[in-house]
Scaffold this active site. Sequence first.
Site, PDB file in Angstrom:
ATOM      1  N   ARG A 176       0.851  -1.195   0.000  1.00 43.97           N
ATOM      2  CA  ARG A 176       0.000   0.000   0.000  1.00 43.97           C
ATOM      3  C   ARG A 176       0.882   1.238   0.000  1.00 43.97           C
ATOM      4  O   ARG A 176       1.692   1.442   0.891  1.00 43.97           O
ATOM      5  CB  ARG A 176      -0.934   0.039   1.216  1.00 43.97           C
ATOM      6  CG  ARG A 176      -1.779   1.322   1.242  1.00 43.97           C
ATOM      7  CD  ARG A 176      -3.010   1.266   2.118  1.00 43.97           C
ATOM      8  NE  ARG A 176      -2.737   1.289   3.530  1.00 43.97           N
ATOM      9  CZ  ARG A 176      -3.651   1.535   4.477  1.00 43.97           C
ATOM     10  NH1 ARG A 176      -4.906   1.763   4.115  1.00 43.97           N
ATOM     11  NH2 ARG A 176      -3.325   1.503   5.751  1.00 43.97           N
ATOM     12  N   ASP A 458      -4.037   2.902  14.040  1.00 45.37           N
ATOM     13  CA  ASP A 458      -3.234   3.609  13.047  1.00 45.37           C
ATOM     14  C   ASP A 458      -3.761   5.031  12.932  1.00 45.37           C
ATOM     15  O   ASP A 458      -4.540   5.483  13.782  1.00 45.37           O
ATOM     16  CB  ASP A 458      -3.199   2.868  11.710  1.00 45.37           C
ATOM     17  CG  ASP A 458      -4.531   2.875  10.968  1.00 45.37           C
ATOM     18  OD1 ASP A 458      -5.463   3.579  11.404  1.00 45.37           O
ATOM     19  OD2 ASP A 458      -4.637   2.189   9.941  1.00 45.37           O
TER      20      ASP A 458
END
Length: 549
Positions: A176, A458
Amino acid sequence: MKVALEVRHMSQVTELTQGLEVIGPQKPEYETILSEDALAFLADLAGRFAPGVKQLLAGREARQAMVDAGQLPDFLSETKDIRDGDWKILGIPEDLRDRRVEITGPVDRKMVINALNARVKVFMADFEDSLSPAWDKVVEGQQNLKDAVEGTIEYTNPANGKHYQLEENPAVLIARVRGLHLKENHILYNGEPIPGALMDFALYFYHNYRALLQQGSGPYFYIPKLQSHLEARWWAQVFAYTEEKFCLQPGTIKVTCLIETLPAVFEMDEILYELRNNIVGLNCGRWDYIFSYIKTLRNYPDRVLPDRQQVTMDKPFLSAYSRLLIKTCHKRGALAMGGMAAFIPAKDPAKQEQVLAKVTQDKELEARNGHDGTWVAHPGLADTAMAVFNDHIGPDMDNQLHITRDVDAPITARELLMPCEGEATEEGMRANIRIAVQYIEAWITGNGCVPIYGLMEDAATAEISRSSIWQWIKHGKHLSSGQLVTAELFRSMLKQELEVVREELGEERFNGGAFDRAADLFEQLTTADELAEFLTLPGYQILTQETVS
């Protein structure tokens, strides 16, 4: 020191390889990743495609201004023929057809090994929300993935001597890249920082595409935070140019796009269409989606969200989002991936039973809706998630592409924008403060994946926390206790909760960290007149101030 790129062994140095400067600290071990040929490719992409990023980001601002002025998001009239058309994506490679459980995590060396060894189908190696993009972490992360693709990655823990290495049949690797809004301050093109997304894409592709194709896999990517089909078109052009440049069959590069912004949910057909040669699926990035709901509808007092703990996937606006993504993807032959289970296994048996029950409930909802797979943040949850999807998909199928949801009533803009019921509580506000401060402190000191109160957090968590309180202040929300949420109340709670964090972590950890600086940034963002786009933008300036000064 600035290191100007010179490509000496190419037959001709084009204009596009001029002007690339690596100003990040250099180490001998970086020479493999930051090789002249790899940097020449990056310079080529930057020259061709970096200017387009500025235009796309300006387009985001223009669309947001329209929403702020009262024009709610809706499906585009000018692309109705694409939504109504009979077309499908090019196809899905064999090793991406079964993705019933994926694990995500940063590109830390030990994490890469453990994730690839986990009992999952895919590992999403993350240069984005779970990575604090310090220069060394970004470059060493590329080396870690290169070693993983080559099967040579190993790690020995210096503290206890424990050795880690790849087992047979590791998970499929997908990288990613960073979102279009994030720059890489350590590499300049014509004097300006390049888009972090181009760096992540270029280096991973260049160093690994040959080995991946030889293994029967390919260069696979997750693309985050798209807001429009025009951004998808930009990526499609990057992929098409790269495939042509390296003499690859069109569609060799494969991508999955996260639908984690409110604007993008209205353009899923169009995003699939623009990327139809390369795309294999969409993903419900639900935590960022909640943040985007707040951010996009920030001027609307009737759409203020309650405590984030109450904003679950069974809420009407999130359920509509999930079901529309599945219906759209499966109509076009693309996979529809579910969201993250952020829980961490608990040592206490009773708590562990509760954790597994919550994960099971969440994954059963996704599987029943028709998702083809889901995410976990910890290897200890893989078996639980896998059991749920095994029950729904079975041993003889790879996915649930056969679930079309054609019998569903059309999902309208009204459903996707529906207000969310629930309360704003003092307990929830204080929890937001403690979590956000701890996460921001970790991020600005180089750690983007942080276990806090039983969850693997996150950047999306901190974004929800700070934007939610900002929203409550702006619209004069009252807590369930009757207190009016004001900037003064927030500052008072922030001071109090900082002391709670100090007590929880201990004096040594607290005093040795950057909690005061994190609290200052948190306060600035949460009490500002305008809602900042991303906390990682000012956070990145703090993170990189020493290495680029």
